[in-house]
Design a protein around this motif. Structure first.
Motif, PDB file in Angstrom:
ATOM      1  N   GLU A  79      -0.038   9.717  -7.953  1.00  0.00           N
ATOM      2  CA  GLU A  79       0.983   8.856  -7.268  1.00  0.00           C
ATOM      3  C   GLU A  79       0.941   7.288  -7.953  1.00  0.00           C
ATOM      4  O   GLU A  79       1.458   6.418  -7.256  1.00  0.00           O
ATOM      5  CB  GLU A  79       0.909   8.630  -5.769  1.00  0.00           C
ATOM      6  N   ASP A  80       0.183   7.266  -9.096  1.00  0.00           N
ATOM      7  CA  ASP A  80      -0.181   6.020  -9.514  1.00  0.00           C
ATOM      8  C   ASP A  80      -0.973   4.811  -8.957  1.00  0.00           C
ATOM      9  O   ASP A  80      -0.879   3.781  -9.019  1.00  0.00           O
ATOM     10  CB  ASP A  80       1.017   5.289  -9.993  1.00  0.00           C
ATOM     11  N   ASP A  81      -1.904   5.595  -7.877  1.00  0.00           N
ATOM     12  CA  ASP A  81      -2.841   4.885  -7.144  1.00  0.00           C
ATOM     13  C   ASP A  81      -4.148   5.007  -8.017  1.00  0.00           C
ATOM     14  O   ASP A  81      -4.660   5.864  -8.446  1.00  0.00           O
ATOM     15  CB  ASP A  81      -2.948   4.975  -5.711  1.00  0.00           C
ATOM     16  N   TRP A  82      -5.167   3.852  -7.721  1.00  0.00           N
ATOM     17  CA  TRP A  82      -6.310   3.997  -8.135  1.00  0.00           C
ATOM     18  C   TRP A  82      -7.247   3.894  -7.148  1.00  0.00           C
ATOM     19  O   TRP A  82      -7.044   3.133  -6.221  1.00  0.00           O
ATOM     20  CB  TRP A  82      -6.550   2.491  -8.891  1.00  0.00           C
ATOM     21  N   LEU A  83      -8.394   4.723  -7.252  1.00  0.00           N
ATOM     22  CA  LEU A  83      -9.414   4.797  -6.151  1.00  0.00           C
ATOM     23  C   LEU A  83     -10.819   4.850  -6.856  1.00  0.00           C
ATOM     24  O   LEU A  83     -10.997   5.439  -8.087  1.00  0.00           O
ATOM     25  CB  LEU A  83      -9.510   6.187  -5.283  1.00  0.00           C
ATOM     26  N   VAL A  84     -11.743   3.972  -6.502  1.00  0.00           N
ATOM     27  CA  VAL A  84     -12.871   3.580  -6.892  1.00  0.00           C
ATOM     28  C   VAL A  84     -14.106   4.163  -5.974  1.00  0.00           C
ATOM     29  O   VAL A  84     -14.033   3.601  -4.858  1.00  0.00           O
ATOM     30  CB  VAL A  84     -13.122   2.164  -7.336  1.00  0.00           C
ATOM     31  N   SER A  85     -14.990   4.850  -6.428  1.00  0.00           N
ATOM     32  CA  SER A  85     -16.143   5.149  -5.448  1.00  0.00           C
ATOM     33  C   SER A  85     -17.663   4.938  -6.272  1.00  0.00           C
ATOM     34  O   SER A  85     -17.699   5.188  -7.366  1.00  0.00           O
ATOM     35  CB  SER A  85     -15.828   6.506  -4.729  1.00  0.00           C
ATOM     36  N   ASP A  86     -18.531   5.249  -5.550  1.00  0.00           N
ATOM     37  CA  ASP A  86     -19.777   5.374  -5.943  1.00  0.00           C
ATOM     38  C   ASP A  86     -20.380   6.936  -6.314  1.00  0.00           C
ATOM     39  O   ASP A  86     -21.444   6.956  -7.109  1.00  0.00           O
ATOM     40  CB  ASP A  86     -20.843   4.606  -5.123  1.00  0.00           C
ATOM     41  N   GLY A  87     -19.700   7.772  -5.954  1.00  0.00           N
ATOM     42  CA  GLY A  87     -19.980   9.009  -6.375  1.00  0.00           C
ATOM     43  C   GLY A  87     -21.013   9.434  -5.687  1.00  0.00           C
ATOM     44  O   GLY A  87     -21.558  10.615  -5.950  1.00  0.00           O
ATOM     45  N   VAL A  88     -21.678   8.884  -4.612  1.00  0.00           N
ATOM     46  CA  VAL A  88     -22.722   9.127  -3.823  1.00  0.00           C
ATOM     47  C   VAL A  88     -22.226   9.537  -2.186  1.00  0.00           C
ATOM     48  O   VAL A  88     -22.709  10.508  -1.608  1.00  0.00           O
ATOM     49  CB  VAL A  88     -23.923   8.379  -3.871  1.00  0.00           C
TER      50      VAL A  88
END
Length: 108
Positions: free
Chosen positions: A44-53
């Motif tokens: 949907e052309d959104d960006w998501l950023v996480s710590d992976g933990v």
């Protein structure tokens, strides 16, 4: 649903993130407590950023911020501006190179 910011669609001019691009960012990353280890550019052309933990879906775990805030904390994220929708970039530690793969939401 569609993008949070349809006026800032990918590909980005100059192959760099627009300074006013919004993303869903896990609070542990935006606070600098943990590095960004997973970056999703969804279909949907959104960006998501996480710590992976930690679980980014918990109550209050993530917020909508300018992606530039996280790029300022970790300039290596800037290289992901050319990552097309439907891709995920991940790494095991902040010093590892980004690995980019195809990505889709899990079936509910």
């Amino acid at each position: 649903m569609g993008s949070m910011q349809p006026q800032l669609s990918w590909p980005f001019e100059g192959e760099v993130f627009p300074r006013d691009l919004l993303a869903i960012i896990q609070r542990t990353v935006s606070a600098g407590e943990f590095p960004a280890l997973t970056v999703i550019h969804d279909d949907e052309d959104d960006w998501l950023v996480s710590d992976g933990v930690h679980d980014p879906n918990g109550d209050g775990a993530s917020s909508v911020l300018h992606l530039q805030h996280v790029v300022d904390l970790d300039p290596s994220l800037a290289q992901l501006a050319t990552m097309p929708p439907g891709q995920v970039a991940w790494r095991s530690t902040a010093s590892d190179a980004w690995v980019i793969e195809e990505w889709t939401y899990a079936d509910d």
